[in-house]
Structure formats: structure tokens, C-alpha cells
Design an enzyme around this catalytic site. Structure first.
Site, PDB file in Angstrom:
ATOM      1  CG  HIS A   5      43.597  41.642  32.652  1.00 49.22           C
ATOM      2  ND1 HIS A   5      43.777  40.721  33.651  1.00 49.22           N
ATOM      3  CD2 HIS A   5      43.437  42.848  33.280  1.00 49.22           C
ATOM      4  CE1 HIS A   5      43.726  41.354  34.823  1.00 49.22           C
ATOM      5  NE2 HIS A   5      43.517  42.623  34.620  1.00 49.22           N
ATOM      6  CG  HIS A  12      40.338  38.667  32.139  1.00 54.28           C
ATOM      7  ND1 HIS A  12      41.163  39.396  32.962  1.00 54.28           N
ATOM      8  CD2 HIS A  12      39.183  39.371  32.057  1.00 54.28           C
ATOM      9  CE1 HIS A  12      40.526  40.484  33.369  1.00 54.28           C
ATOM     10  NE2 HIS A  12      39.322  40.494  32.832  1.00 54.28           N
ATOM     11  CG  ASP A  18      45.032  38.005  31.424  1.00 50.45           C
ATOM     12  OD1 ASP A  18      45.708  38.897  31.984  1.00 50.45           O
ATOM     13  OD2 ASP A  18      43.820  37.836  31.645  1.00 50.45           O
ATOM     14  CD  GLU A  28      39.442  35.532  33.998  1.00 46.37           C
ATOM     15  OE1 GLU A  28      40.333  35.031  33.272  1.00 46.37           O
ATOM     16  OE2 GLU A  28      39.680  36.367  34.895  1.00 46.37           O
TER      17      GLU A  28
HETATM   18 ZN   LIG Z   1      43.154  38.792  33.444  1.00 47.98          ZN
END
Ligand SMILES: [Zn+2]
Length: 197
Positions: free
Chosen positions: A162, A44, A172, A126
Site C-alpha cells: 500500500h 497491506h 503499510d 491484508e
Molecule cells: Zn493498507
């Protein structure tokens, strides 16, 4: 001459926590379904507010301590309870919020490799960034090292964005993320990575 070798998984992991990450426990997680095989890594990007780097807002979001009144954008996500297993900052600093043994809340409604609800059997990472923008070399280095460590401990068969597990809903990490660079540094076979247009 001594050969350099990877440390064994037992030294890298303790109860699903990665040794070389800063640990900040999030309350936003649950158990994985019984018998789950964690075979997917979901990449992400995130920044709060979007496009502003260097603050503590992402850590605050993942620990339910973000001040929703601190920025107009935060009003649009007020009350959101989310988390990821990992967060890699622009300079490569690595944070962990949820044990990989547990189910973090990063993917939302999602489907990949024929299975729905990717939170059940994936690890979410992330990257501090913004979809469409590029990412920093230290982030790729930290990401590759992390993915290699994850693969020592879990039977990883797929890495996807994602945007690939929730197409049409999420974008993303976006076109600025260099999948080929990640594949080169990991040396993993092409089939593990998402099909690029
Ligand atoms: Zn995401």
C-alpha cells in the site's frame, strides 16, 4: 513415481472465490471496469485497534458491523466503508471478503505502474499486523501460497505494498515486511516486486 503438481486453477477458484479461504462476504465492493486485466497484488497490514491481534474487529470492519463505540480508536474511523479481498491472520488463517472478480475497497487514491485507482485492477491482501512491525512465518507461507494461486488465475505482473501505491499517504505493510523472503518463496522475477530503497 508420480510427480507432484499444482492443482489446476479451476479447482482453486469459483467465481473469484478461493477455495482454501474462509468466506465472509463484505457488502463493500463494486464491479471492476469492463475489460479489466487484474495484474497487481497490493499488500497491506491492519489490526484493530492498531497493534492488538486476535480479535474479530477487522472482519467486523469489512462487513460494516464494527461497534464504533467499543474503542476510542474506532471513533477516528467511524463510518469507514472498506474491504479487502483477503485477510491473513497471525497464525496464517486466510479469510476472503470479496470475489476477485469484483473491485474491493482497499487502496484508496493510488497510482502504480502508470495507472491510477489501483482498486480497479488489483487484488488486496491484508496481513494482520502493524506497519513497522514484523510478520509471522505462517503469514508468509499463507501469503506465498495465495499469491501463487492468484497468479494461476489472474495475469499478475506486479506486487506492491500500500505504501508503494499511495506513497506519502500510506505506510503499510512497512519496513517490517520481508519482500525478499516473499520473492524467494514465490520464485518470481525481481521486476514483479517493488523497488526497495
Ligand atoms: Zn493498507
Amino acid at each position: 513415481m508420480k510427480t507432484r503438481s499444482e492443482p489446476p486453477a479451476a479447482q482453486l477458484w469459483q467465481g473469484g472465490w478461493y477455495r482454501f479461504a474462509r468466506h465472509l462476504a463484505s457488502p463493500n465492493f463494486g464491479p471492476r471496469p469492463a475489460g479489466t486485466s487484474v495484474d497487481l497484488i497490493v499488500i497491506h497490514s491492519i489490526s484493530l485497534p492498531p497493534g492488538r491481534y486476535g480479535g474479530e474487529e477487522v472482519q467486523q470492519l469489512f462487513t460494516n458491523t464494527l461497534d464504533w463505540d467499543a474503542h476510542p480508536y474506532f471513533k477516528s474511523i467511524e463510518g469507514l466503508s472498506v474491504s479487502a479481498h483477503f485477510y491473513i491472520r497471525r497464525g496464517g488463517e486466510l479469510w476472503q471478503f470479496v470475489s476477485c472478480e469484483d473491485r474491493a475497497w482497499h487502496a484508496g487514491p493510488s497510482t502504480y505502474r502508470g495507472r491510477a485507482d489501483c482498486n480497479d485492477d488489483s487484488i488486496g491482501i491484508e496481513l494482520e499486523g502493524l506497519e513497522g512491525e514484523t510478520f509471522e512465518p505462517p503469514q508468509y507461507e499463507a501469503l506465498a501460497a495465495l499469491c501463487a494461486a492468484i497468479a494461476q488465475r489472474y495475469p499478475v505482473q506486479h506486487i506492491a505494498g500500500h505504501e508503494h501505491v499511495a506513497p506519502g499517504r500510506k505506510r503499510d505493510p512497512g519496513a517490517g515486511f520481508d519482500w525478499a523472503a516473499l520473492q524467494r518463496s514465490l520464485g518470481w522475477r525481481r521486476e514483479i516486486f517493488p523497488v526497495q530503497p
